[in-house]
Design a protein around this motif. Structure first.
Motif, mmCIF file in Angstrom:
data_model
loop_
_atom_site.group_PDB
_atom_site.id
_atom_site.type_symbol
_atom_site.label_atom_id
_atom_site.label_comp_id
_atom_site.label_asym_id
_atom_site.label_seq_id
_atom_site.Cartn_x
_atom_site.Cartn_y
_atom_site.Cartn_z
ATOM 1 N N ARG A 34 0.816 -1.212 0.000
ATOM 2 C CA ARG A 34 0.000 0.000 0.000
ATOM 3 C C ARG A 34 0.851 1.263 0.000
ATOM 4 N N GLN A 35 1.897 1.284 0.810
ATOM 5 C CA GLN A 35 2.744 2.472 0.902
ATOM 6 C C GLN A 35 3.577 2.682 -0.359
ATOM 7 N N SER A 36 4.001 1.607 -1.000
ATOM 8 C CA SER A 36 4.849 1.763 -2.180
ATOM 9 C C SER A 36 4.061 2.199 -3.412
ATOM 10 N N LEU A 37 2.727 2.078 -3.380
ATOM 11 C CA LEU A 37 1.911 2.495 -4.511
ATOM 12 C C LEU A 37 1.343 3.903 -4.362
ATOM 13 N N LYS A 38 1.669 4.575 -3.260
ATOM 14 C CA LYS A 38 1.231 5.954 -3.084
ATOM 15 C C LYS A 38 2.141 6.894 -3.866
ATOM 16 N N LEU A 39 1.562 7.983 -4.336
ATOM 17 C CA LEU A 39 2.354 9.011 -5.015
ATOM 18 C C LEU A 39 3.155 9.796 -3.999
ATOM 19 N N PRO A 40 4.302 10.282 -4.291
ATOM 20 C CA PRO A 40 5.133 10.049 -5.471
ATOM 21 C C PRO A 40 5.836 8.699 -5.382
ATOM 22 N N PHE A 41 6.102 8.129 -6.547
ATOM 23 C CA PHE A 41 6.729 6.814 -6.625
ATOM 24 C C PHE A 41 8.237 6.933 -6.608
ATOM 25 N N TYR A 42 8.883 5.852 -6.196
ATOM 26 C CA TYR A 42 10.325 5.726 -6.303
ATOM 27 C C TYR A 42 10.577 4.464 -7.132
ATOM 28 N N PRO A 43 11.358 4.541 -8.219
ATOM 29 C CA PRO A 43 11.497 3.406 -9.136
ATOM 30 C C PRO A 43 11.988 2.116 -8.469
ATOM 31 N N THR A 44 12.914 2.230 -7.552
ATOM 32 C CA THR A 44 13.438 1.032 -6.896
ATOM 33 C C THR A 44 12.353 0.353 -6.069
ATOM 34 N N THR A 45 11.568 1.144 -5.367
ATOM 35 C CA THR A 45 10.486 0.575 -4.561
ATOM 36 C C THR A 45 9.441 -0.095 -5.439
ATOM 37 N N LEU A 46 9.118 0.533 -6.562
ATOM 38 C CA LEU A 46 8.165 -0.081 -7.488
ATOM 39 C C LEU A 46 8.713 -1.379 -8.072
ATOM 40 N N ALA A 47 9.993 -1.406 -8.408
ATOM 41 C CA ALA A 47 10.604 -2.619 -8.945
ATOM 42 C C ALA A 47 10.592 -3.739 -7.905
ATOM 43 N N MET A 48 10.893 -3.395 -6.662
ATOM 44 C CA MET A 48 10.884 -4.398 -5.603
ATOM 45 C C MET A 48 9.470 -4.941 -5.381
ATOM 46 N N THR A 49 8.476 -4.063 -5.399
ATOM 47 C CA THR A 49 7.102 -4.490 -5.184
ATOM 48 C C THR A 49 6.586 -5.321 -6.363
ATOM 49 N N ALA A 50 6.870 -4.880 -7.583
ATOM 50 C CA ALA A 50 6.423 -5.633 -8.760
ATOM 51 C C ALA A 50 7.106 -6.993 -8.840
ATOM 52 N N GLY A 51 8.393 -7.047 -8.564
ATOM 53 C CA GLY A 51 9.114 -8.316 -8.573
ATOM 54 C C GLY A 51 8.610 -9.270 -7.503
ATOM 55 N N THR A 52 8.311 -8.711 -6.344
ATOM 56 C CA THR A 52 7.798 -9.537 -5.260
ATOM 57 C C THR A 52 6.411 -10.080 -5.596
ATOM 58 N N ALA A 53 5.568 -9.242 -6.191
ATOM 59 C CA ALA A 53 4.233 -9.708 -6.593
ATOM 60 C C ALA A 53 4.336 -10.788 -7.669
ATOM 61 N N ALA A 54 5.262 -10.609 -8.606
ATOM 62 C CA ALA A 54 5.445 -11.618 -9.662
ATOM 63 C C ALA A 54 5.940 -12.935 -9.075
ATOM 64 N N CYS A 55 6.873 -12.881 -8.152
ATOM 65 C CA CYS A 55 7.379 -14.114 -7.527
ATOM 66 C C CYS A 55 6.306 -14.766 -6.660
ATOM 67 N N ALA A 56 5.504 -13.957 -5.976
ATOM 68 C CA ALA A 56 4.413 -14.523 -5.172
ATOM 69 C C ALA A 56 3.431 -15.265 -6.075
ATOM 70 N N ALA A 57 3.122 -14.689 -7.231
ATOM 71 C CA ALA A 57 2.199 -15.341 -8.158
ATOM 72 C C ALA A 57 2.825 -16.598 -8.768
ATOM 73 N N LEU A 58 4.084 -16.495 -9.185
ATOM 74 C CA LEU A 58 4.759 -17.615 -9.841
ATOM 75 C C LEU A 58 4.927 -18.794 -8.888
ATOM 76 N N TYR A 59 5.547 -18.551 -7.740
ATOM 77 C CA TYR A 59 5.811 -19.641 -6.808
ATOM 78 C C TYR A 59 4.556 -20.055 -6.035
ATOM 79 N N GLY A 60 3.616 -19.114 -5.840
ATOM 80 C CA GLY A 60 2.350 -19.461 -5.193
ATOM 81 C C GLY A 60 1.531 -20.408 -6.035
#
Length: 127
Positions: A93-119
Motif C-alpha cells: 500500500r505504501q509503495s503504490l502511493k504518489l510520489p513513486f520511487y522506481p526502486t520501490t516499485l521494482a521491488m514491489t512488482a518483482g515480489t508480486a510476480a514471484c508470489a504469483a509464480l511460486y504461489g
C-alpha cells in the motif's frame, strides 16, 4: 489417479520456471542491491523500505533460491511464496502511493510476480 501428471509438467525434462531458482534469486539480488542505497537519497515523502527489511528479505529470498537449486521445489516455492506475501503485506500500500520511487516499485512488482509464480506452483500444481 496414480501416475497421472499435470499437463504443464507432463513430458518435461527440464523443470518449469516456478521450480527454478532464477526469479527468486534475481529478486534477492535486487533487494541486496537496494540495501546499498541510503534512505537519505529518497525524498522524505516517498516510501522506501527500512534497511533491515531490504537486507532481511534479500537473505530470505537467497535462502529460497538455495532450496530451489537444491531440488526441493515444494519447500522452496513455499518459502518464496510466504515471504513474498509478507513483504507485500508490509509494503504494498505504501509503495503504490504518489510520489513513486522506481526502486520501490521494482521491488514491489518483482515480489508480486514471484508470489504469483511460486504461489501457483505451491498451491496448484503440487499434491
Amino acid at each position: 489417479m496414480q501416475g497421472k501428471e499435470y499437463p504443464e509438467h507432463a513430458n518435461s525434462s527440464s523443470p518449469s520456471t516456478s521450480q527454478t531458482a532464477g526469479p527468486i534469486l534475481g529478486l534477492g539480488t535486487l533487494f541486496a542491491a537496494s540495501a546499498v542505497v541510503p534512505s537519505t537519497v529518497v525524498r522524505p515523502n516517498v516510501h522506501f523500505p527500512p534497511y533491515l527489511h531490504r537486507v532481511g528479505f534479500s537473505l530470505v529470498f537467497g535462502g529460497a533460491a538455495y532450496v530451489l537449486a537444491a531440488g526441493d521445489a515444494r519447500n522452496g516455492s513455499g518459502i518464496a511464496t510466504a515471504w513474498s506475501l509478507t513483504y507485500l503485506f508490509l509494503h504494498l500500500r505504501q509503495s503504490l502511493k504518489l510520489p513513486f520511487y522506481p526502486t520501490t516499485l521494482a521491488m514491489t512488482a518483482g515480489t508480486a510476480a514471484c508470489a504469483a509464480l511460486y504461489g501457483t506452483e505451491y498451491f496448484m500444481y503440487q499434491t
